[in-house]
Design a protein around this motif. Structure first.
Motif, PDB file in Angstrom:
ATOM      1  N   GLY A  40      15.650  28.858  75.444  1.00 38.73           N
ATOM      2  CA  GLY A  40      14.855  29.776  74.630  1.00 38.73           C
ATOM      3  C   GLY A  40      14.914  29.521  73.140  1.00 38.73           C
ATOM      4  O   GLY A  40      14.168  30.129  72.375  1.00 38.73           O
ATOM      5  N   CYS A  41      15.793  28.617  72.716  1.00 38.07           N
ATOM      6  CA  CYS A  41      15.914  28.318  71.279  1.00 38.07           C
ATOM      7  C   CYS A  41      14.873  27.259  70.914  1.00 38.07           C
ATOM      8  O   CYS A  41      14.872  26.170  71.483  1.00 38.07           O
ATOM      9  CB  CYS A  41      17.324  27.817  70.952  1.00 38.07           C
ATOM     10  SG  CYS A  41      17.532  27.308  69.237  1.00 38.07           S
ATOM     11  N   THR A  42      13.979  27.602  69.991  1.00 35.85           N
ATOM     12  CA  THR A  42      12.870  26.692  69.674  1.00 35.85           C
ATOM     13  C   THR A  42      13.250  25.636  68.633  1.00 35.85           C
ATOM     14  O   THR A  42      12.537  24.666  68.440  1.00 35.85           O
ATOM     15  CB  THR A  42      11.659  27.490  69.150  1.00 35.85           C
ATOM     16  OG1 THR A  42      12.105  28.318  68.069  1.00 35.85           O
ATOM     17  CG2 THR A  42      11.063  28.360  70.248  1.00 35.85           C
ATOM     18  N   GLY A 150      28.482  26.970  69.760  1.00 33.81           N
ATOM     19  CA  GLY A 150      28.102  27.052  71.171  1.00 33.81           C
ATOM     20  C   GLY A 150      26.623  26.797  71.329  1.00 33.81           C
ATOM     21  O   GLY A 150      25.994  26.149  70.493  1.00 33.81           O
ATOM     22  N   GLU A 151      26.077  27.304  72.416  1.00 36.45           N
ATOM     23  CA  GLU A 151      24.634  27.185  72.632  1.00 36.45           C
ATOM     24  C   GLU A 151      23.920  28.233  71.777  1.00 36.45           C
ATOM     25  O   GLU A 151      24.284  29.416  71.816  1.00 36.45           O
ATOM     26  CB  GLU A 151      24.284  27.467  74.091  1.00 36.45           C
ATOM     27  CG  GLU A 151      24.699  26.422  75.091  1.00 36.45           C
ATOM     28  CD  GLU A 151      24.252  26.833  76.493  1.00 36.45           C
ATOM     29  OE1 GLU A 151      23.282  26.244  77.009  1.00 36.45           O
ATOM     30  OE2 GLU A 151      24.862  27.757  77.063  1.00 36.45           O
ATOM     31  N   GLU A 157      17.318  35.278  76.464  1.00 32.57           N
ATOM     32  CA  GLU A 157      18.372  34.610  77.221  1.00 32.57           C
ATOM     33  C   GLU A 157      19.716  35.321  77.034  1.00 32.57           C
ATOM     34  O   GLU A 157      20.497  35.463  77.978  1.00 32.57           O
ATOM     35  CB  GLU A 157      18.474  33.139  76.790  1.00 32.57           C
ATOM     36  CG  GLU A 157      19.568  32.332  77.478  1.00 32.57           C
ATOM     37  CD  GLU A 157      19.359  32.135  78.979  1.00 32.57           C
ATOM     38  OE1 GLU A 157      20.324  31.707  79.645  1.00 32.57           O
ATOM     39  OE2 GLU A 157      18.246  32.413  79.491  1.00 32.57           O
ATOM     40  N   ALA A 158      19.974  35.792  75.797  1.00 30.73           N
ATOM     41  CA  ALA A 158      21.215  36.540  75.525  1.00 30.73           C
ATOM     42  C   ALA A 158      21.248  37.805  76.383  1.00 30.73           C
ATOM     43  O   ALA A 158      22.272  38.151  76.986  1.00 30.73           O
ATOM     44  CB  ALA A 158      21.297  36.901  74.046  1.00 30.73           C
ATOM     45  N   ARG A 159      20.106  38.468  76.476  1.00 24.16           N
ATOM     46  CA  ARG A 159      19.997  39.700  77.271  1.00 24.16           C
ATOM     47  C   ARG A 159      20.223  39.389  78.752  1.00 24.16           C
ATOM     48  O   ARG A 159      20.991  40.079  79.436  1.00 24.16           O
ATOM     49  CB  ARG A 159      18.611  40.310  77.056  1.00 24.16           C
ATOM     50  CG  ARG A 159      18.414  41.651  77.705  1.00 24.16           C
ATOM     51  CD  ARG A 159      17.087  42.279  77.236  1.00 24.16           C
ATOM     52  NE  ARG A 159      16.968  43.631  77.784  1.00 24.16           N
ATOM     53  CZ  ARG A 159      16.451  43.895  78.979  1.00 24.16           C
ATOM     54  NH1 ARG A 159      15.993  42.909  79.727  1.00 24.16           N
ATOM     55  NH2 ARG A 159      16.390  45.141  79.424  1.00 24.16           N
ATOM     56  N   THR A 188      20.301  35.357  65.153  1.00 22.50           N
ATOM     57  CA  THR A 188      20.813  34.136  65.784  1.00 22.50           C
ATOM     58  C   THR A 188      21.807  34.549  66.860  1.00 22.50           C
ATOM     59  O   THR A 188      22.689  35.374  66.609  1.00 22.50           O
ATOM     60  CB  THR A 188      21.528  33.240  64.754  1.00 22.50           C
ATOM     61  OG1 THR A 188      20.657  33.020  63.638  1.00 22.50           O
ATOM     62  CG2 THR A 188      21.908  31.894  65.358  1.00 22.50           C
ATOM     63  N   PHE A 189      21.644  33.987  68.052  1.00 21.89           N
ATOM     64  CA  PHE A 189      22.542  34.297  69.168  1.00 21.89           C
ATOM     65  C   PHE A 189      23.269  33.016  69.578  1.00 21.89           C
ATOM     66  O   PHE A 189      22.628  32.013  69.900  1.00 21.89           O
ATOM     67  CB  PHE A 189      21.754  34.848  70.361  1.00 21.89           C
ATOM     68  CG  PHE A 189      21.002  36.111  70.032  1.00 21.89           C
ATOM     69  CD1 PHE A 189      21.615  37.357  70.141  1.00 21.89           C
ATOM     70  CD2 PHE A 189      19.688  36.055  69.584  1.00 21.89           C
ATOM     71  CE1 PHE A 189      20.922  38.524  69.817  1.00 21.89           C
ATOM     72  CE2 PHE A 189      18.993  37.219  69.256  1.00 21.89           C
ATOM     73  CZ  PHE A 189      19.614  38.460  69.378  1.00 21.89           C
TER      74      PHE A 189
END
Length: 295
Positions: A40-42, A150-151, A157-159, A188-189
């Motif tokens: 999910g990170c663009t 980390g990722e 995605e965090a949820r 930022t997660f």
């Protein structure tokens, strides 16, 4: 004596594992000294997306450096963080370092977090909080200690990951919210559960000795850097406040009494809160939980 380096040579200095900690099962994860792009990170955190300065000096000077003029000077000449007065609001000013496009030398004093781990740290088995990290050398106030790497994942995605966790699972996801001017918030997660660095072993404390500071180097994706909030002695356990605060005062949101707080905290929307065993005299009894991810 056989020295085990947790980082497998990926850090400048070995990350040691206490030799007699064989009773506790060691988690399986892939070591990475820096953030990587997760679901999910663009943006790829390793991609250079910020402009650089054209300084030719050994170390950048405020009067001539585009980076320092745009973002301000974050460190002194020895690489110690200058702004150590954390505001009561809990917000901190972002830090920008010189990057891969800058023409200054690798020893420029505006390059700190990007140089990586410099201190001798040891992962060890704590008495009642699983694994922890201690320093094998004294750390002066304001010194960069390590990243929480980390990722980098999306909110969705965090949820998904938090809702999928079982009660016995450790939650490693840290959410950083940065407020820029007119109501715009950057989130930022970072999740080091599967891919991460020594930072994933740091325990929470309600009276920590480290604080988290977002630092941007090559990319607009911040690195979650941990700095010493006071002078730290050799052999001390290193901790930070998982909710992002740094204070030796009790948190403002403490409810009227500790017992009320305990009842309230343990019943958060049907989610079982984990007890805090940090032992601080201002302990709020439960580990922080970011409900905004779940609700």
């Amino acid at each position: 004596m056989n020295i085990v380096d947790l980082s497998n040579g990926l850090e400048n200095v070995p990350v040691l594992i206490e030799s007699n900690s064989g009773l506790l099962a060691f988690p399986e994860f892939q070591y990475s000294p820096e953030n990587i792009q997760g679901p999910g990170c663009t943006l790829d955190p390793s991609e250079v997306t910020l402009p650089g300065c054209s300084c030719l000096s050994h170390s950048c000077l405020t009067e001539s450096c585009a980076c320092l003029q745009t973002h301000g000077q974050a460190y002194d000449s020895s690489g110690t963080l200058l702004n150590l007065n954390r505001t009561d609001s809990g917000y901190c000013s972002p830090v920008f370092e010189c990057n891969a496009l800058c023409t200054c030398s690798d020893t420029c004093s505006n390059r700190v977090v990007q140089r990586g781990l410099r201190l001798r740290l040891e992962v060890y088995s704590t008495k009642n909080r699983g694994w922890g990290v201690r320093t094998l050398e004294a750390i002066p106030h304001g010194t960069f200690v390590c990243e929480y790497a980390g990722e980098v994942i999306s909110f969705e995605e965090a949820r998904r990951r938090q809702l999928a966790q079982k009660s016995e699972d450790n939650n490693y996801i840290i959410a950083i919210r940065e407020h820029a001017g007119t109501g715009s918030v950057t989130e930022t997660f970072v999740d080091p559960a599967v891919v991460g660095n020594v930072g994933r072993f740091l325990n929470h404390s309600c009276q920590p000795n480290l604080f988290m500071q977002p630092v941007r180097v090559h990319s607009v994706v911040p690195r979650l850097a941990l700095f010493a909030g006071r002078n730290v002695d050799a052999q001390e356990e290193l901790t930070f406040d998982y909710s992002g605060g740094y204070s030796n005062q009790p948190p403002v949101e403490l409810l009227s009494t500790q017992s009320d707080a305990a009842i309230q905290a343990s019943r958060t929307d049907g989610l079982q809160r984990k007890e805090c065993h940090c032992g601080a005299n201002n302990c709020v009894q439960f580990l922080p939980l970011d409900l905004s991810i779940i609700s």
